[in-house]
Write an enzyme that holds these catalytic residues in place. Structure first.
Site, short mmCIF file in Angstrom:
data_model
loop_
_atom_site.label_atom_id
_atom_site.label_comp_id
_atom_site.label_asym_id
_atom_site.label_seq_id
_atom_site.Cartn_x
_atom_site.Cartn_y
_atom_site.Cartn_z
N LYS A 27 0.82 -1.22 0.00
CA LYS A 27 0.00 0.00 0.00
C LYS A 27 0.85 1.26 0.00
CE LYS A 27 -4.33 -1.89 1.30
NZ LYS A 27 -5.53 -1.90 2.06
N LYS A 42 -4.99 -10.24 -5.93
CA LYS A 42 -6.28 -10.48 -5.28
C LYS A 42 -7.31 -9.44 -5.71
CE LYS A 42 -6.32 -7.82 -1.08
NZ LYS A 42 -7.19 -7.60 0.02
N LYS A 47 -10.63 -3.68 -3.29
CA LYS A 47 -11.45 -2.46 -3.38
C LYS A 47 -10.70 -1.35 -4.09
CE LYS A 47 -13.44 -3.00 1.27
NZ LYS A 47 -12.40 -3.20 2.29
N1 AQP Z 1 -9.81 -10.96 -2.66
C1 AQP Z 1 -10.20 -11.42 -1.48
N2 AQP Z 1 -10.53 -12.73 -1.32
C2 AQP Z 1 -10.95 -13.21 -0.13
N3 AQP Z 1 -11.08 -12.43 0.99
C3 AQP Z 1 -10.76 -11.12 0.87
N4 AQP Z 1 -10.77 -10.09 1.74
C4 AQP Z 1 -10.36 -8.96 1.13
N5 AQP Z 1 -10.07 -9.22 -0.16
C5 AQP Z 1 -10.31 -10.55 -0.34
C6 AQP Z 1 -11.20 -10.22 3.13
O1 AQP Z 1 -12.24 -9.29 3.38
C7 AQP Z 1 -12.15 -8.85 4.73
C8 AQP Z 1 -12.22 -7.36 4.80
O2 AQP Z 1 -11.13 -6.80 4.12
P1 AQP Z 1 -10.70 -5.31 4.41
O3 AQP Z 1 -11.86 -4.42 4.33
O4 AQP Z 1 -9.93 -5.28 5.66
O5 AQP Z 1 -9.77 -4.97 3.19
P2 AQP Z 1 -8.47 -5.63 2.63
O6 AQP Z 1 -8.19 -6.98 3.19
O7 AQP Z 1 -7.36 -4.64 2.71
O8 AQP Z 1 -8.81 -5.91 1.13
P3 AQP Z 1 -9.68 -5.10 0.13
O9 AQP Z 1 -11.11 -5.22 0.56
O10 AQP Z 1 -9.47 -5.56 -1.24
O11 AQP Z 1 -9.19 -3.62 0.25
P4 AQP Z 1 -7.88 -2.94 -0.37
O12 AQP Z 1 -8.08 -2.74 -1.82
O13 AQP Z 1 -7.85 -1.65 0.37
O14 AQP Z 1 -6.70 -3.83 -0.07
C9 AQP Z 1 -10.86 -9.42 5.31
O15 AQP Z 1 -11.17 -10.57 6.08
C10 AQP Z 1 -10.09 -9.81 4.10
O16 AQP Z 1 -9.20 -10.89 4.34
#
Ligand code: AQP
Length: 346
Positions: free
Chosen positions: A115, A207, A210
């Site tokens: 990030k 992966k 968002k």
């Molecule tokens: N691609 C994914 N596959 C399975 N699980 C996922 N999670 C996130 N992406 C995947 C799970 O969703 C929960 C909430 O995640 P978060 O809001 O903490 O965000 P994150 O893990 O940083 O991933 P995002 O949602 O894609 O956001 P960005 O783009 O900001 O990195 C967690 O349990 C996570 O494991």
């Protein structure tokens, strides 16, 4: 060894674009746990601001995550649903953990490296200390189990290290205060289910996320049927037909991801998907995958829309949940303050 009452904690960041990975990897898995354990599901808004968030959008996104929890079937009478910033114990315990965790531990976190990118000097201190706050979220409730997607494995390991170090550093005081040989549990991650890591539709090695700049990389929980169909139609694939055995998915990340998504959404094994589509071209498979995705997500997004039109109700759920969470958090923080040696009014 101290015994801890089983308790589940997990959270999702309100950073918009809630997607199929968040749903399959986390939110959908939260629902059945509420019938087995006391569960606490948090909208982690303090984590969200480690990267810049527009304030009005952040408020909307907090309600969106809460609506997704409710629409997925989390019952606020069974589980606690709340947003992190309403319970000050998260920030208080995170500070204590900032002083327990080591710089070297945090420097190894791959999420920070991804990030912050090349411009590390310009990343917020909050982004670097994010895993300490996550440890505080979990351990404030002395949670024993945390359902998360696979991407959070490293942060969960750090949470265990912090709990262990706190228990060791303050062992004498923990025993003197009557907590036995450990104050914090060594939390178990629950990284299970058919799709613990859903990959981007544009690149099977990344992966689904968002923050990916391409909207075509993810299916969001608010996409309508046409958008879902279009995104799946445009999803990257390779030129070979689908294999007949799961072993044939090795080295084919995009095919593997689409088959995994189909299986998870239809509630069948990956092999059962290949029994049906082995030898088929992607074009016919994608049409069926889109139908399965629309069928699975349409009721969820309809309910999210209904809840989003009633922000008063959603805010009420968060306020009630926050009061319940605060009651548990206060007990932990009072004990932590005594253990650490802070002087508090009694
Ligand atoms: N691609 C994914 N596959 C399975 N699980 C996922 N999670 C996130 N992406 C995947 C799970 O969703 C929960 C909430 O995640 P978060 O809001 O903490 O965000 P994150 O893990 O940083 O991933 P995002 O949602 O894609 O956001 P960005 O783009 O900001 O990195 C967690 O349990 C996570 O494991």
């Amino acid at each position: 060894m101290a015994q801890f009452t089983p308790r589940v904690f997990s959270g999702v960041q309100p950073t918009g674009n809630l997607h199929l990975g968040n749903y399959l990897g986390a939110i959908r898995r939260f629902v059945p746990l509420q019938d087995e354990y006391p569960c606490i599901y948090c909208v982690v808004d303090m984590h969200a601001i480690t990267l810049w968030q527009d304030p009005a959008e952040l408020r909307n996104n907090i309600r969106e995550v809460a609506s997704a929890y409710l629409a997925a079937g989390i019952d606020p009478k069974k589980a606690i649903i709340f947003n992190q910033s309403q319970v000050s114990g998260h920030a208080e315990l995170a500070w204590v953990f900032n002083c327990v965790a080591r710089m070297g531990w945090l420097s190894r976190m791959t999420q920070f490296k991804e990030k912050a990118g090349k411009d590390r000097e310009n990343a917020s201190v909050g982004l670097f200390a994010y895993p300490d706050l996550m440890a505080a979220d979990i351990l404030l409730y002395r949670a024993t189990h945390v359902p998360v997607g696979e991407d959070q494995k490293q942060h969960l390991e750090l949470t265990r290290d912090i709990a262990q170090k706190f228990n060791n550093d303050f062992a004498a005081q923990i025993a003197a205060e009557g907590h036995g040989d450990a104050f914090f549990p060594i939390t178990e991650p629950l990284i299970q289910g058919p799709a613990p890591r859903v990959m981007s539709l544009r690149d099977g090695s990344k992966k689904m996320s968002k923050s990916d700049p391409s909207a075509y990389s993810r299916i969001t929980l608010t996409d309508d049927a046409d958008t879902i169909q279009q995104k799946i139609r445009k999803a990257k694939t390779d030129p070979e037909p689908l294999p007949s055995e799961t072993a044939g998915l090795a080295g084919r990340p995009e095919a593997d991801n689409l088959v995994t998504m189909f299986a998870a959404l239809a509630g069948i094994e990956r092999q059962a998907v290949l029994d049906r589509f082995g030898g088929a071209q992607f074009s016919s498979f994608k049409g069926e995958l889109a139908d399965v995705a629309v069928t699975a997500l349409a009721p969820l997004s309809a309910e999210m829309r209904r809840l989003r039109a009633d922000p008063g109700f959603v805010d009420g759920v968060l306020a009630t949940g926050s009061a319940k969470a605060r009651d548990i958090a206060t007990v932990t923080m009072d004990a932590v303050k005594d253990i650490v040696g802070f002087l508090r009014a009694r």
